[in-house]
Design a protein around this motif. Structure first.
Motif, PDB file in Angstrom:
ATOM      1  N   LEU A   1       6.630   1.698   6.432  1.00 43.20           N
ATOM      2  CA  LEU A   1       7.809   2.333   5.866  1.00 43.20           C
ATOM      3  C   LEU A   1       7.414   3.790   5.638  1.00 43.20           C
ATOM      4  CD1 LEU A   1      10.683   1.886   4.793  1.00 43.20           C
ATOM      5  CD2 LEU A   1       9.693   1.308   2.574  1.00 43.20           C
ATOM      6  N   ILE A   2       7.885   4.670   6.523  1.00 40.35           N
ATOM      7  CA  ILE A   2       7.438   6.060   6.536  1.00 40.35           C
ATOM      8  C   ILE A   2       8.503   6.974   5.934  1.00 40.35           C
ATOM      9  CG2 ILE A   2       6.691   7.974   7.992  1.00 40.35           C
ATOM     10  CD1 ILE A   2       5.746   5.952  10.053  1.00 40.35           C
ATOM     11  N   ILE A   3       8.115   7.700   4.888  1.00 42.81           N
ATOM     12  CA  ILE A   3       8.984   8.694   4.264  1.00 42.81           C
ATOM     13  C   ILE A   3       8.554  10.048   4.800  1.00 42.81           C
ATOM     14  CG2 ILE A   3       9.688   9.727   2.070  1.00 42.81           C
ATOM     15  CD1 ILE A   3       8.773   7.034   0.761  1.00 42.81           C
TER      16      ILE A   3
ATOM     17  N   PHE B   1       0.867  -1.187   0.000  1.00 36.73           N
ATOM     18  CA  PHE B   1       0.000   0.000   0.000  1.00 36.73           C
ATOM     19  C   PHE B   1       0.896   1.227   0.000  1.00 36.73           C
ATOM     20  CE2 PHE B   1      -2.017   3.459   2.352  1.00 36.73           C
ATOM     21  CZ  PHE B   1      -3.317   3.490   1.871  1.00 36.73           C
ATOM     22  N   LEU B   2       0.538   2.211  -0.813  1.00 43.19           N
ATOM     23  CA  LEU B   2       1.292   3.467  -0.849  1.00 43.19           C
ATOM     24  C   LEU B   2       0.345   4.633  -0.695  1.00 43.19           C
ATOM     25  CD1 LEU B   2       3.878   5.165  -1.449  1.00 43.19           C
ATOM     26  CD2 LEU B   2       3.279   4.996  -3.878  1.00 43.19           C
ATOM     27  N   SER B   3       0.593   5.475   0.303  1.00 41.27           N
ATOM     28  CA  SER B   3      -0.155   6.726   0.425  1.00 41.27           C
ATOM     29  C   SER B   3       0.667   7.806  -0.255  1.00 41.27           C
ATOM     30  CB  SER B   3      -0.394   7.090   1.891  1.00 41.27           C
ATOM     31  OG  SER B   3       0.775   7.622   2.469  1.00 41.27           O
TER      32      SER B   3
ATOM     33  N   GLU C   1      -6.869   8.754   2.999  1.00 39.67           N
ATOM     34  CA  GLU C   1      -5.859   7.735   2.738  1.00 39.67           C
ATOM     35  C   GLU C   1      -5.641   6.836   3.948  1.00 39.67           C
ATOM     36  OE1 GLU C   1      -3.498   8.424  -1.018  1.00 39.67           O
ATOM     37  OE2 GLU C   1      -2.281   9.128   0.656  1.00 39.67           O
ATOM     38  N   VAL C   2      -5.668   7.423   5.141  1.00 43.07           N
ATOM     39  CA  VAL C   2      -5.526   6.602   6.341  1.00 43.07           C
ATOM     40  C   VAL C   2      -6.757   5.711   6.515  1.00 43.07           C
ATOM     41  CG1 VAL C   2      -5.230   6.622   8.852  1.00 43.07           C
ATOM     42  CG2 VAL C   2      -3.976   8.255   7.442  1.00 43.07           C
ATOM     43  N   LEU C   3      -7.924   6.208   6.106  1.00 40.01           N
ATOM     44  CA  LEU C   3      -9.128   5.375   6.110  1.00 40.01           C
ATOM     45  C   LEU C   3      -8.931   4.166   5.195  1.00 40.01           C
ATOM     46  CD1 LEU C   3     -12.115   4.909   6.889  1.00 40.01           C
ATOM     47  CD2 LEU C   3     -12.755   6.347   4.939  1.00 40.01           C
ATOM     48  N   GLN C   4      -8.358   4.384   4.026  1.00 37.02           N
ATOM     49  CA  GLN C   4      -8.055   3.266   3.121  1.00 37.02           C
ATOM     50  C   GLN C   4      -7.119   2.272   3.799  1.00 37.02           C
ATOM     51  OE1 GLN C   4      -6.618   4.813  -0.691  1.00 37.02           O
ATOM     52  NE2 GLN C   4      -7.878   6.633  -0.347  1.00 37.02           N
ATOM     53  N   LEU C   5      -6.119   2.780   4.482  1.00 34.95           N
ATOM     54  CA  LEU C   5      -5.155   1.931   5.195  1.00 34.95           C
ATOM     55  C   LEU C   5      -5.859   1.042   6.212  1.00 34.95           C
ATOM     56  CD1 LEU C   5      -2.128   1.328   5.983  1.00 34.95           C
ATOM     57  CD2 LEU C   5      -2.306   3.248   7.562  1.00 34.95           C
TER      58      LEU C   5
ATOM     59  N   ALA D   1       2.642  -0.899   4.589  1.00 33.49           N
ATOM     60  CA  ALA D   1       2.164   0.417   4.165  1.00 33.49           C
ATOM     61  C   ALA D   1       3.347   1.365   4.016  1.00 33.49           C
ATOM     62  CB  ALA D   1       1.175   0.973   5.182  1.00 33.49           C
ATOM     63  N   ILE D   2       3.477   1.944   2.824  1.00 32.00           N
ATOM     64  CA  ILE D   2       4.486   2.965   2.558  1.00 32.00           C
ATOM     65  C   ILE D   2       3.775   4.310   2.633  1.00 32.00           C
ATOM     66  CG2 ILE D   2       6.208   3.826   0.927  1.00 32.00           C
ATOM     67  CD1 ILE D   2       6.096   0.993  -0.391  1.00 32.00           C
ATOM     68  N   LEU D   3       4.151   5.129   3.591  1.00 33.70           N
ATOM     69  CA  LEU D   3       3.496   6.414   3.799  1.00 33.70           C
ATOM     70  C   LEU D   3       4.454   7.528   3.382  1.00 33.70           C
ATOM     71  CD1 LEU D   3       1.918   5.787   7.336  1.00 33.70           C
ATOM     72  CD2 LEU D   3       1.016   5.175   5.073  1.00 33.70           C
TER      73      LEU D   3
END
Length: 247
Positions: A200-202, A85-87, A155-159, A167-169
């Motif tokens: 994985l938070i950018i 998943f990518l936000s 997007e967090v709702l999708q997560l 999840a790549i944020l």
């Protein structure tokens, strides 16, 4: 021993024949929270997009594995089905499909099962309450006319609904006020707690990390992995910046 979920080996990525990433190596175990930091233009978002399979980003060397399976040549939709998943840093507007329709379609694609309406309704309402989102947004076209904060909440709702393995944020906290960051952080924490997720938070901004326990920090400079460390490295960067890694 933690199970390896994502493995990036010697990843070299080009965009329009220009090499952006140079031999990146990274491993993420299931249930961990990893942070990617670095100066503007370092290649952080490129890494996230390449892992997700955006066709604009060409892998010229290296390998991406998810759950031990080589996904380097898989299209983005297949990677999503496998649990990625990518936000987006700047979520796009999608006229003609409501947020509700998008969520139900995504869930059906992810599970290959028909989603029961009442089960969906109950879960989405619970998650929207957690994110302080008005249920009216479900009937609005995805992100159309949404404020920046509303797009990030969507997007967090999708997560929370899709429950991906990883999840790549990408800059999820970008442009949010203090209250919105707290709400979004609460949703991300809920994903980790209830879904046993992996992050994985950018990010440039460390506010979103305050409610999370960071297992590993990766510093990317000029398309290369310049340094790695534990969660304490985040505070070091807050205090000293990236100068020592740019030498």
């Amino acid at each position: 021993m933690a199970e390896n979920l994502l493995k990036v080996e010697n990843l070299t990525v080009k965009v329009d024949e220009k090499e952006i990433l140079h031999g990146i190596n990274m491993e993420v175990n299931a249930g961990e929270t990893h942070v990617i930091m670095g100066p503007n233009g370092a290649g952080k978002s490129t890494l996230g997009l390449a892992i997700m399979g955006n066709p604009k980003y060409t892998v010229s060397e290296g390998k991406i594995s998810l759950d031990g399976e080589d996904i380097t040549e898989e299209p983005a939709n297949e990677r999503a089905k496998k649990g990625l998943f990518l936000s987006f840093q700047a979520p796009i507007e999608v006229p003609g499909i409501t947020l509700s329709e998008f969520l139900r379609n995504a869930l059906q694609q992810r599970s290959d099962k028909r989603i029961k309406f009442w089960d969906f309704k109950k879960e989405v309402e619970e998650n929207m309450e957690l994110l302080d989102m008005d249920e009216k947004y479900l009937q609005r076209d995805l992100n159309v006319g949404f404020s920046g904060g509303e797009k990030k909440k969507a997007e967090v709702l999708q997560l929370l609904m899709i429950k991906p393995k990883l999840a790549i944020l990408d800059e999820t906290d970008s442009g949010l006020d203090v209250d919105a960051v707290k709400t979004v952080s609460k949703g991300i924490s809920e994903y980790m707690k209830k879904c046993g997720g992996t992050l994985l938070i950018i990010t440039h901004n460390t506010r979103i990390l305050e409610s999370l326990s960071v297992d590993k920090t990766h510093i990317i400079v000029k398309g290369k992995l310049a340094a790695e460390g534990d969660g304490s490295m985040v505070q070091k960067i807050i205090e000293n910046g990236f100068a020592e890694f740019e030498k």
